[in-house]
Design a protein around this motif. Structure first.
Motif, PDB file in Angstrom:
ATOM      1  N   SER A  29       0.939  -1.261  -0.059  1.00 16.81           N
ATOM      2  CA  SER A  29       0.057   0.226  -0.465  1.00 16.81           C
ATOM      3  C   SER A  29       1.032   1.328  -0.257  1.00 16.81           C
ATOM      4  N   THR A  30       2.375   1.234   0.000  1.00 16.87           N
ATOM      5  CA  THR A  30       2.990   2.052   0.602  1.00 16.87           C
ATOM      6  C   THR A  30       3.938   2.502  -0.843  1.00 16.87           C
ATOM      7  N   PRO A  31       4.015   2.842  -2.355  1.00 14.86           N
ATOM      8  CA  PRO A  31       4.927   2.451  -2.690  1.00 14.86           C
ATOM      9  C   PRO A  31       6.867   2.244  -2.217  1.00 14.86           C
ATOM     10  N   PRO A  32       6.815   1.387  -3.231  1.00 13.81           N
ATOM     11  CA  PRO A  32       8.695   0.948  -2.421  1.00 13.81           C
ATOM     12  C   PRO A  32       9.213   2.349  -3.848  1.00 13.81           C
ATOM     13  N   ALA A  57      -0.694   9.143  -7.666  1.00 10.02           N
ATOM     14  CA  ALA A  57      -0.025  10.269  -7.489  1.00 10.02           C
ATOM     15  C   ALA A  57       1.551  10.298  -7.537  1.00 10.02           C
ATOM     16  N   HIS A  58       2.054   9.559  -7.247  1.00  5.88           N
ATOM     17  CA  HIS A  58       3.680   9.518  -7.001  1.00  5.88           C
ATOM     18  C   HIS A  58       4.529  10.090  -8.560  1.00  5.88           C
ATOM     19  N   ASP A  59       5.093  10.436  -8.346  1.00  9.32           N
ATOM     20  CA  ASP A  59       7.067  11.149  -8.911  1.00  9.32           C
ATOM     21  C   ASP A  59       7.063  10.128  -9.904  1.00  9.32           C
ATOM     22  N   THR A  60       7.134   8.539  -9.111  1.00 12.09           N
ATOM     23  CA  THR A  60       7.739   7.868 -10.290  1.00 12.09           C
ATOM     24  C   THR A  60       6.780   6.498 -10.776  1.00 12.09           C
ATOM     25  N   TRP A  61       6.399   6.292  -9.360  1.00 11.12           N
ATOM     26  CA  TRP A  61       4.930   5.260 -10.145  1.00 11.12           C
ATOM     27  C   TRP A  61       4.205   5.915 -11.109  1.00 11.12           C
ATOM     28  N   GLY A  62       3.812   7.216 -10.787  1.00 16.95           N
ATOM     29  CA  GLY A  62       2.743   8.380 -11.302  1.00 16.95           C
ATOM     30  C   GLY A  62       2.907   7.956 -12.616  1.00 16.95           C
ATOM     31  N   THR A  63       3.729   8.079 -13.382  1.00 17.79           N
ATOM     32  CA  THR A  63       4.028   7.287 -15.011  1.00 17.79           C
ATOM     33  C   THR A  63       3.700   6.124 -15.850  1.00 17.79           C
ATOM     34  N   PHE A  64       3.179   5.662 -14.846  1.00 15.36           N
ATOM     35  CA  PHE A  64       2.125   4.358 -15.433  1.00 15.36           C
ATOM     36  C   PHE A  64       1.323   4.867 -16.299  1.00 15.36           C
ATOM     37  N   GLN A  65       0.609   4.661 -17.381  1.00 21.65           N
ATOM     38  CA  GLN A  65      -0.365   5.187 -17.706  1.00 21.65           C
ATOM     39  C   GLN A  65      -1.498   4.352 -17.763  1.00 21.65           C
ATOM     40  N   ASP A  66      -1.547   2.911 -17.383  1.00 21.72           N
ATOM     41  CA  ASP A  66      -2.331   1.645 -16.858  1.00 21.72           C
ATOM     42  C   ASP A  66      -2.249   1.418 -15.407  1.00 21.72           C
TER      43      ASP A  66
END
Length: 230
Positions: free
Chosen positions: A139-142, A175-184
């Motif tokens: 639940s917490t993005p690594p 909303a995460h800086d890196t994980w949020g770049t996933f489009q799907d």
């Protein structure tokens, strides 16, 4: 630019001796800090052996070597690199997926990143061109370093792969800086899993392919490559 950096690092690694310290059940280990090891490749150099890992590899939480029990904490740099016959890697207690760990693993179509993973380094999944689904259980993005999901053809897997995360954390990932770049990014509801049991090195564990998908059998129950019960 990222591709050029990766090429330079790869060239340096091919000249550097990162020999494994021991092997148990077909998995090669390198000792890190006291009482801990990381999974690595076979031989003294990255390209010493081709396809030392094939099919499905189950990484145990601990490994016993000559009477000493080590914690398996990392997938080391280039651990599975160029293992094109590798289809799945299952683990529960890994904390770090290092530089280029899965580089060129074209046979891997999905990966489950367990709650134990704290960091995914650059180029960890470089050129995994068939990686279509990523299951992130925390639940917490690594921490994910830039370039972790880049591909050799200059595309980025985060533009073509589907990221599944816990439903309660989907807004956090988006909303995460890196994980949020996933489009799907999609949420996957809590389901019954036996991932921890599957990773135990037990004699009754077997696997087969059905309809093109890996099926793992444990104690009479069937699971997919992500550890989800079928």
């Amino acid at each position: 630019m990222m591709k050029k950096i990766f090429t330079v690092v790869l060239a340096l690694c091919s000249l550097s001796a990162w020999a494994h310290d021991f092997v148990v059940d077909g998995i090669y280990y390198h000792k890190t800090e006291k009482g801990c090891v990381e999974v690595t490749f076979k031989g003294e150099f990255l390209n010493s052996v081709a396809n030392e890992y094939i099919d499905t590899v189950v990484i145990p939480a601990t490994v016993d070597y000559e009477g000493t029990v080590f914690r398996v904490v990392n997938l080391g740099q280039f651990a599975f690199a160029q293992c094109e016959l590798l289809e799945a890697v299952i683990f529960t207690d890994i904390e770090r997926i290092s530089w280029g760990a899965f580089w060129g693993c074209k046979g891997i179509k999905s990966i489950t990143i367990t709650e134990s993973v704290q960091t995914i380094e650059s180029f960890a999944f470089y050129d995994c061109e068939n990686l279509a689904t990523i299951y992130c259980k925390s639940s917490t993005p690594p921490e994910m370093i830039e370039g972790a999901f880049d591909a050799n053809n200059e595309t980025q897997l985060r533009l073509t792969s589907t990221l599944y995360v816990p439903c309660e954390a989907i807004d956090v990932y988006k909303a995460h800086d890196t994980w949020g770049t996933f489009q799907d990014i999609q949420c996957v509801p809590e389901v019954e899993t036996a991932l921890h049991d599957i990773q135990s090195p037990v004699s009754d564990l077997r696997k087969y392919v059905r309809d093109g998908q890996l099926v793992i059998v444990r104690d009479g129950a069937e699971y997919n490559a992500q550890g989800l019960k079928l």
